[in-house]
Design an enzyme around this catalytic site. Structure first.
Site, PDB file in Angstrom:
ATOM      1  N   ARG D 272     -14.440   0.125  -0.629  1.00 10.32           N
ATOM      2  CA  ARG D 272     -13.637   1.339  -0.604  1.00 10.32           C
ATOM      3  C   ARG D 272     -14.268   2.313  -1.588  1.00 10.32           C
ATOM      4  NH1 ARG D 272      -8.777   0.376  -3.803  1.00 10.32           N
ATOM      5  NH2 ARG D 272      -9.714   1.842  -5.249  1.00 10.32           N
ATOM      6  N   HIS D 276      -7.790   4.302  -4.004  1.00  8.85           N
ATOM      7  CA  HIS D 276      -6.907   3.580  -3.075  1.00  8.85           C
ATOM      8  C   HIS D 276      -6.184   4.571  -2.169  1.00  8.85           C
ATOM      9  CE1 HIS D 276      -3.960   0.904  -1.439  1.00  8.85           C
ATOM     10  NE2 HIS D 276      -2.998   1.670  -1.912  1.00  8.85           N
ATOM     11  N   TYR D 285     -10.130   1.502 -13.505  1.00  5.95           N
ATOM     12  CA  TYR D 285     -10.327   0.053 -13.324  1.00  5.95           C
ATOM     13  C   TYR D 285     -11.688  -0.376 -12.774  1.00  5.95           C
ATOM     14  CZ  TYR D 285      -8.604   1.359  -8.638  1.00  5.95           C
ATOM     15  OH  TYR D 285      -8.417   1.957  -7.425  1.00  5.95           O
TER      16      TYR D 285
HETATM   17  C1  LIG Z   1       4.488  -5.852   0.712  1.00  4.65           C
HETATM   18  C2  LIG Z   1       3.745  -4.802  -0.023  1.00  4.65           C
HETATM   19  N1  LIG Z   1       3.469  -4.985  -1.315  1.00  4.65           N
HETATM   20  C3  LIG Z   1       2.819  -4.040  -2.021  1.00  4.65           C
HETATM   21  C4  LIG Z   1       2.412  -2.886  -1.434  1.00  4.65           C
HETATM   22  C5  LIG Z   1       1.702  -1.802  -2.252  1.00  4.65           C
HETATM   23  N2  LIG Z   1       0.313  -1.696  -1.853  1.00  4.65           N
HETATM   24  C6  LIG Z   1      -0.089  -0.817  -0.929  1.00  4.65           C
HETATM   25  S1  LIG Z   1      -1.688  -0.996  -0.557  1.00  4.65           S
HETATM   26  C7  LIG Z   1      -1.884  -2.244  -1.647  1.00  4.65           C
HETATM   27  C8  LIG Z   1      -3.204  -2.916  -1.780  1.00  4.65           C
HETATM   28  C9  LIG Z   1      -3.662  -3.487  -0.481  1.00  4.65           C
HETATM   29  O1  LIG Z   1      -4.930  -4.019  -0.645  1.00  4.65           O
HETATM   30  P1  LIG Z   1      -5.771  -4.548   0.599  1.00  4.65           P
HETATM   31  O2  LIG Z   1      -4.950  -5.465   1.422  1.00  4.65           O
HETATM   32  O3  LIG Z   1      -7.035  -5.071   0.062  1.00  4.65           O
HETATM   33  O4  LIG Z   1      -6.036  -3.269   1.495  1.00  4.65           O
HETATM   34  P2  LIG Z   1      -6.817  -1.950   1.093  1.00  4.65           P
HETATM   35  O5  LIG Z   1      -5.818  -1.031   0.458  1.00  4.65           O
HETATM   36  O6  LIG Z   1      -7.922  -2.318   0.167  1.00  4.65           O
HETATM   37  O7  LIG Z   1      -7.318  -1.395   2.372  1.00  4.65           O
HETATM   38  C10 LIG Z   1      -0.698  -2.507  -2.304  1.00  4.65           C
HETATM   39  C11 LIG Z   1      -0.515  -3.510  -3.358  1.00  4.65           C
HETATM   40  C12 LIG Z   1       2.727  -2.727  -0.067  1.00  4.65           C
HETATM   41  N3  LIG Z   1       2.389  -1.631   0.605  1.00  4.65           N
HETATM   42  N4  LIG Z   1       3.374  -3.699   0.608  1.00  4.65           N
END
Ligand SMILES: Cc1ncc(C[n+]2csc(CCOP(=O)(O)OP(=O)(O)O)c2C)c(N)n1
Ligand SMILES: Cc1ncc(C[n+]2csc(CCOP(=O)(O)OP(=O)(O)O)c2C)c(N)n1
Ligand SMILES: [Mg+2]
Ligand SMILES: [Mg+2]
Lengths: 336, 379, 336, 379
Positions: D272, D276, D285
């Site tokens: 990425r 985020h 970070y």
């Molecule tokens: C159940 C839940 N917990 C926490 C979040 C908050 N949150 C949104 S994106 C994210 C990180 C997701 O990481 P990843 O699965 O690696 O996907 P990426 O964002 O890197 O595409 C978090 C913790 C959420 N949306 N849903």
């Protein structure tokens, strides 16, 4: 007394609790290096280290379940759920484990968990980021539930929650995070108002207006506006949602005879119904008009661009006050 | 001839390590032998006695339920090998998180006989104080306890760090769960957390082939032990009806956990001889022949034959054990029949650890309500 | 008309729905070969095969989540949650997905799921096997919630729920499973009373007694007993918990002026509060005395040997009726 | 020299299959080559164009957010390789369940430009009708959509059976999710269900190294691809910034799914590049050098270099693509700036599919309330 934002006051509360008791530790997503998506835990990793400020894998049931195990081992875990809408994957652990373990074990196992929940709408967020799930937890015996409405309470009540030997679901209105207020950092916790009590935040004569969380400010604004029209509202900040401080609410309604309850959460089987029913049961004769609910609608939280039509605001509250006072209002003439 | 590692032609046991064959013969097990090199006949006799006691408790539980004295019983018959074998590897200061079927674990860790009654008689949700015996209260929500075990292990790590920076934990926790439980999200998250924090926890999956009426193949097309590698957790698949190999695998995993090596995983292949619970009717979903085949792999018979083959269990000793079992069963029955129900208002106790205005109010209301009855129910 | 148990009536309802519509299929734990732990699905695997009567892995979130996917594909899944207390692992999928998908997609995606929940106490069961979680779902916009109280309704309402294009959480009182009643197997669904309406199951003059599920029978027994004392109770079976049939309740309270609401679930923020608040809002002037709740206590469900002290029974209901009538009752003389 | 399978010295990519090196050189990939043997330069150019368009959409999204026109944006920059590579393997009648970051998948499947606006402008929770393009509405609850993909795949199987007993499904569904999501219980349960029912579903884990501020090592100590074997699901780890190998792995998995071989799993190792979301500050970070190193593995540059090295992308063609991208971006901006907010009472629409007395009542109440305002807000 220092001025600080609610986010900082919460951080200060965590810091104080962690300094006071080495068994207090934090678990959550992005709470370490990042300091939390709202920066509430900013700086705590540096001060207390990774053993006590624990960035966890992305799994809410895991976070709460691990916290349960830590409590078995004598710790007092403070869990951060990143946003209100992400508490549901942990629902089973909260309802079937956290809430019931003390009862199940006849008091052998204590669950001094604090579950912090950034909470509610009004910040223009995406879906699932503006939920008000408090009624689910109020309906769950074995939990205590509190909601804060200002930095001073945030600082004190978070420490009280952590010090409580019972599990506490701790709701933090997101839209107040950056709002400032006076905080007394050095006042001993023992002198503070007990966590279970409501506060009359504005005295009044004509109508009792009960609110909590972010709605307290809206209610106070409504009270100021009502004052201009010669209507005197007594505003109560519930603070503790479970148990409810009936005494404070009842005493007010016995004086005013009229009740309006406000919350962001949807109406059906929400907390306002509990407040109103309690009053109806205990103060029936004091009630001079039908109690009124001003709440979110019974919809999934709508897209943020329309959220102002979901959230109670000053005008909707004043309309409800009119209803309670029997003055012309939006429902005048509608079939009941 | 089967190789030592390969336990049997039964695909259910494919790849499972074994030390004791069903007839009690000791086979070498190069992977794990060193972990039981020091085991004395006396220790084996203790295991044998605990297994017999567990079975007697279990059978008495079923009998008492059939007689209407218990509300329910979840039979552990056939699973004494994994329960006693692994429990005997634990130290006093370890902590096991168990499901509703781990009677043997609780027994071996020092649960009193009365502790098996109150919960199944529905007098209490659980009986013993878990800190007295280092065993959690039996968990009914499938898989939920695995996360508790991981959190507890994280606490062990943190206690060590608090005692001395950089210090390593010298205790472990255990998560017992079933084959059905392996499908639950909580069990996955427990393994994720355990691996991520290198927590000193041992996962023991008692694969008894069935989750109520569902065969293990519905939960997993591959041996459940294979899951562990996905998290980087070292794992063993063992014959769960061989108490010795269970002891060995558990010692290995506990040692690793206690020396900073992180979590371990054991799949113990066993069988639930009885119904799921006394409410269940297994004839609806499995053939009697299957049960019979597994009866021939009975863990108690096996350890007994092994001890006898070594000349370490005389007839006299065997009948002492049997008599011991009879006493346990009698004690259990007596405890059951003499157990009363708590006073009505006691249901309001222990909802919270600290005073709670809501519960106190409801207790008073209910007290007032009850006091209105002429027959004077005791409060 | 045939006599059958509620368990059989539910099975017949499933069979009828599956015969009528090939898109109806069942998912759950032990529903196939075993026929469900309550035997509700007995015989359906044989008739419809494993593609439509699906024994699933042991994972409730998985079951509901997979059902969501099947609904995306045009199916009408009927999910069996084995016991009330095992619905919580699926809470996130129910609250964040099932309830919200139609809204989220502006109506593109329908969620015609039926989630069957064997429900409630009174059967001497182990912990987590006697829960009454209905208020959680009533508070969740996007779901419909119903509770049945007799075999006839069980047969009809289950088919209505399955035919509904909205998700329905369907509560089946476990302790009524073996109770018998008349069922009209051949009556066209179109002629049946709509799923969303309550029923006045006994007309009366003095007090409106609102109940649902297993409590309907208890309420009727109370009404019979009250009759002997010259008190006439009107008993309403809510049937639909969300939406609530306000019209039926209001009409009754307007006549009786007194309201008692009964449920097994704990009191705090439970459904009785919603019923009472709704009445207070709409029929305030008609209410002649404080409304009364007779409910489970705010405890985790206690051990079964003591459950009779948790569950509302005839005597507790009559005590509540006395309260509503202002006659001496257990709370006489207690401070409010 | 690296072996063809071994992509790079970077441990993040250990074991990942690759066809195109960062400089565009085509390396043999014996495992997967046959799946792209028929790919024409024209197809590659289409992929290239979709990648460029995706990036332009993405950058415009960020810009519009910075200008206050969007509420939020979740940048996909750097992940165009896996998104377009896998999406181009899909057929019209397949169905993808995506997260909030799969802009490229939606674009390649036919989402209109305006569809990228309303959700991020918070005008709607989602915009397109998922059945129009075979892509679910973006899922925010981490991992939840993986179960939907499995259920959908079970539906595909059942449709086939309904058409003809014993018939096999000839379609597939896809579950896209992230490295962080791999920790969620739902993702585990999805794999359990998929394996148990041999459902025609492909799991695509876009491992972009980060879950907000959490590095993938916190979620898993081992390559996430290893999880699949635990369920018996065939899996590939690929270089997610190589669109060609993503296409190949996806074709392989889809073919298996469509021919009764059950689920497949792909871990696409990517990065990425952006924050985020626009609310995030990644400088807190992760070091800039890490981002720079991954920029040098850019998927678009890579495909472009590959096409040019084959003489399949002229300067004129390249500038056509760039111009196309510009038009897409302009269209997006225009769509954004001209978008209005729906009428207040529309929030009461679509809560239920069938009439609901509660919602109707509340709509009427709110209509009455709004009508009291003098400024005459439009209903
Ligand atoms: C159940 C839940 N917990 C926490 C979040 C908050 N949150 C949104 S994106 C994210 C990180 C997701 O990481 P990843 O699965 O690696 O996907 P990426 O964002 O890197 O595409 C978090 C913790 C959420 N949306 N849903
Ligand atoms: C969350 C949850 N879902 C369902 C149940 C009902 N249930 C009780 S035991 C059981 C089967 C468990 O099988 P397994 O994990 O193999 O353990 P075993 O009973 O074989 O020891 C089921 C489905 C439950 N107790 N908890
Ligand atoms: Mg089992
Ligand atoms: Mg990621």
């Amino acid at each position: 007394m220092v001025q600080m934002t609610m986010a900082k006051a919460l951080g200060a509360g965590l810091r104080a609790a962690m300094r006071d008791d080495p068994r207090v530790l934090l678990l959550g997503e992005d709470i370490g290096t990042l300091g939390g998506v709202f920066r509430v835990t900013d700086g705590l990793l540096g001060e207390f280290g990774a053993a006590r400020v624990i960035d966890t894998p992305l799994a809410e049931s895991g976070i709460v379940g691990a916290a349960v195990g830590l409590a078995f081992r004598g710790y007092r875990p403070v869990v951060e759920i990143q946003f209100d809408g992400f508490i549901y994957p942990a629902f089973d652990q909260i309802v079937s484990q956290v809430a019931k373990l003390h009862y199940r074990t006849r008091g052998s196992v204590r669950m001094p968990l604090t579950i912090r929940v950034p909470w509610g709408g009004g910040i223009g967020a995406a879906e699932h980021h503006s939920e008000s799930p408090e009624a689910y937890f109020v309906h769950t015996a074995g939990l205590r539930v509190v909601a804060v409405s200002n930095p001073a309470d945030a600082f004190v009540m978070l420490r009280q929650a952590i010090a409580s030997d019972d599990p506490v679901v701790f709701f933090e209105p997101k839209r107040l995070y950056q709002g400032k207020g006076e905080v007394e950092l050095d006042r001993p916790l023992a002198d503070a108002r007990p966590m279970g009590l409501a506060t009359v935040v504005r005295a009044g004569r004509d109508v009792t207006l009960v609110a909590y969380g972010a709605m307290v400010r809206t209610a106070l604004d409504a009270a100021t506006a009502a004052d201009d029209e010669g209507v005197s509202l007594e505003v109560i900040d519930l603070r503790s949602l479970s148990p409810l401080d009936h005494a404070t609410v009842d005493a007010s309604v016995r004086r005013t005879g009229r009740l309006v309850v406000v919350h962001e959460a949807p109406r059906e089987a929400g907390l306002a119904a509990e407040v109103i029913t309690g009053v109806a049961e205990r103060c029936f004769d004091a009630l001079r008009s039908a109690p009124v609910r001003i709440t979110g609608h019974d919809l999934p939280y709508p897209p943020a661009k329309t959220e102002q039509h979901f959230l109670p605001d000053l005008d909707r509250i004043l309309d409800g006050v009119d209803r309670a006072l029997g003055r012309p209002n939006s429902m005048t003439g509608m079939a009941p | 001839m089967l190789s030592p590692q390969q336990t049997t032609a039964d695909p259910a046991l494919a790849g499972a390590l074994r030390m004791l064959a069903p007839d009690g013969t000791r086979h070498p097990c190069p992977e794990l032998d060193r972990w039981v090199a020091d085991v004395t006949p006396e220790q084996l006799r203790l295991m044998h006695r605990d297994m017999v006691a567990t079975r007697r408790i279990d059978r008495e539980g079923v009998a008492l339920q059939r007689q209407g004295e218990l509300g329910l019983w979840a039979p552990a018959e056939g699973q004494e090998g994994v329960q006693i074998g692994t429990a005997h590897a634990l130290r006093r200061d370890d902590f096991a998180f168990v499901s509703y079927r781990e009677h043997g674990v609780a027994y071996a860790r020092g649960a009193r006989i009365v502790d098996f009654i109150s919960i199944w008689r529905a007098e209490e949700h659980s009986s013993y104080n878990p800190f007295d015996i280092g065993v959690s209260n039996p968990q009914i929500i499938i898989g939920a306890q695995t996360l508790h075990a991981v959190g507890y292990a994280m606490g062990i790590q943190r206690d060590a760090l608090r005692a001395a920076p950089g210090a390593r934990a010298d205790q472990a926790s255990v998560a017992y769960f079933g084959d059905g439980a392996s499908s639950q999200g909580d069990v996955h998250e427990a393994m994720v957390f355990a691996a991520s924090f290198a927590a000193p926890v041992v996962f023991v999956c008692s694969n008894n082939q069935w989750a109520i009426s569902e065969p293990v193949a519905l939960q997993s097309r591959t041996p459940i032990v294979q899951r562990a590698a996905g998290y980087g957790i070292p794992a063993r698949r063992v014959d769960g009806n061989d108490p010795l190999v269970c002891l060995a695998a558990m010692r290995e995993a506990l040692h690793r956990a206690r020396t900073g090596g992180g979590p371990g995983f054991i799949e113990a292949v066993t069988y639930r001889i009885g119904p799921h619970t006394t409410s269940d009717d297994p004839t609806r979903y499995r053939p009697a022949e299957e049960v019979d085949a597994w009866r021939r792999r009975d863990p108690i018979t096996r350890l007994e034959a092994h001890l006898r083959s070594m000349g370490e269990l005389s007839d006299a000793q065997a009948s002492d054990v049997a008599a011991f079992g009879d006493r346990v069963a009698a004690e259990m029955r007596a405890a059951c029949l003499s157990m009363g129900t708590k006073a009505p208002l006691a249901i309001f106790d222990d909802v919270y650890a600290q005073p709670h205005s809501g519960v106190e109010r409801e207790r008073e209301e209910y007290r007032a309500y009850l006091s209105g009855f002429e027959d004077g129910e005791v409060l």
